[in-house]
Enzyme design. Structure first.
Site, mmCIF file in Angstrom:
data_model
loop_
_atom_site.group_PDB
_atom_site.id
_atom_site.type_symbol
_atom_site.label_atom_id
_atom_site.label_comp_id
_atom_site.label_asym_id
_atom_site.label_seq_id
_atom_site.Cartn_x
_atom_site.Cartn_y
_atom_site.Cartn_z
ATOM 1 N N SER A 1 0.860 -1.267 0.096
ATOM 2 C CA SER A 1 -0.087 0.178 -0.194
ATOM 3 C C SER A 1 0.908 1.271 0.103
ATOM 4 O O SER A 1 1.930 1.187 0.395
ATOM 5 C CB SER A 1 -0.941 0.046 1.160
ATOM 6 O OG SER A 1 -1.338 1.284 1.431
ATOM 7 N N TYR B 1 -2.320 -0.478 9.885
ATOM 8 C CA TYR B 1 -2.514 -0.870 8.514
ATOM 9 C C TYR B 1 -1.303 -0.723 7.707
ATOM 10 O O TYR B 1 -0.779 -1.568 7.047
ATOM 11 C CB TYR B 1 -3.723 -0.097 7.868
ATOM 12 C CG TYR B 1 -3.933 -0.260 6.498
ATOM 13 C CD1 TYR B 1 -3.948 -1.604 6.128
ATOM 14 C CD2 TYR B 1 -3.454 0.580 5.428
ATOM 15 C CE1 TYR B 1 -4.231 -2.065 4.762
ATOM 16 C CE2 TYR B 1 -3.679 0.199 4.226
ATOM 17 C CZ TYR B 1 -3.914 -0.907 3.871
ATOM 18 O OH TYR B 1 -4.118 -1.427 2.441
#
Length: 334
Positions: A127, A152
């Site tokens: 990501s 995350y």
């Protein structure tokens, strides 16, 4: 080819699976259909290809080693794309355990299965959030990414480190793709494009964080899928120019690669909202608010490495992408 894809009821997973089936691959899909967002959207995505003769679907969780091992034993995949993950930055502040289970335990199960079943290439979703507190733009894979600002992001950085270990120890070719704000038809309802569309179509005000000073490298879903497929077909190799005295974070002397996959065209959030308003035919009030915890002000992908290695060239302008997204959105409202 026989390709195992995790997260096939997800936004990117479903779009990728459709493309792979269309070009003649056999696909085995795993998805746990969790209720992080409306499961009916996942079912609707899946319905587009679930009955395809070359597709097999399993409702299961990659954090369950038995599910993963059975899939690899039954299907014997040649290549694997791991897109299953607990997504979202803000939710990681409320439910960190979900990220540990899916993104760490689940990814370990995938790596182990790839190792023991002689998989030719593992491509996995990282990501843009790994860039965390970095402020040098555009973000490049050569940059250090040691300052994540959400769990995350930390879990995605961990995936890259875990993949490198398996590439180094077991010669497993791995490629990580750092996705930059993916949007388009069938997108996630927890992401800003869908939230904006809902509010604009209802005439409700929009919360705009960081007082509207955000920019995002919005990337249209078709461009993302094209990049994933090109990468999947281009098995990671050791970098012959890798220098252990001055290591390049994006490559290795093991068969390991990390790439940015984005549009290389950051868009001001307020401009994105304007385009949505134009296509939906109404304007709404914008409530300018401070930055949220775990958020970053700007993202911009340097995709030169992906261009160089696989000829990746994102071709969808923000104007065209938003128009296609809104057209799909309207069709779902009836």
């Amino acid at each position: 080819m026989r390709i195992l894809v995790t997260g096939t009821a997800g936004f990117v997973g479903a779009a990728l699976t459709e493309r792979l089936l269309a070009r003649g691959d056999q696909v085995y899909g795993i998805d746990n259909h969790n209720d992080y967002y409306d499961p009916s959207l996942k079912e609707a995505r899946l319905a587009r290809f679930q009955t395809h003769p070359a597709y097999t679907h399993v409702r299961g969780d990659i954090a369950d080693a038995a599910v993963v091992n059975a899939a690899f034993t039954d299907f014997a995949p040649q290549r694997v794309v791991n897109l299953a993950a607990q997504a979202g930055v803000r939710y990681s502040l409320q439910n960190p355990q979900a990220y540990v289970q899916s993104n760490l335990v689940g990814f370990t199960n995938i790596l182990e299965a790839c190792r023991h079943h002689g998989v030719e290439h593992l491509v996995y979703a990282s990501s843009s959030s790994v860039y965390g507190a970095n402020r040098k733009l555009p973000f490049a894979v050569e940059d250090a990414v040691d300052h994540p600002v959400s769990l995350y992001a930390a879990s995605k950085k961990a995936n890259e480190l875990m993949a490198h270990t398996y590439s180094h120890l077991f010669g497993l070719p791995t490629t990580g793709l750092r996705f930059f704000t993916v949007y388009g038809p069938w997108g996630r309802p927890d992401m800003s494009p869908m939230l904006f569309a809902d509010r604009i179509s209802r005439g409700e005000p929009i919360d705009v964080f960081n007082y509207g000073n955000h920019s995002r490298d919005f990337t249209y879903i078709d461009d993302i899928v094209e990049g994933v497929i090109r990468t999947l077909d281009h098995v990671a190799q050791p970098d012959p120019t890798y220098n252990p005295e001055r290591p390049n974070p994006g490559t290795s002397n093991a068969p390991y690669r990390v790439y940015n996959i984005g549009n290389d065209q950051p868009v001001q959030l307020l401009h994105f909202i304007e385009l949505m308003e134009k296509n939906l035919g109404r304007e709404v009030e914008k409530r300018l608010l401070p930055m949220q915890p775990g958020d970053v002000p700007d993202t911009w992908a340097d995709v030169s490495a992906l261009r160089r290695d696989v000829g990746y060239a994102p071709g969808t302008s923000i104007e065209e992408g938003v128009a296609k997204f809104v057209e799909w959105y309207k069709s779902r409202q009836h």
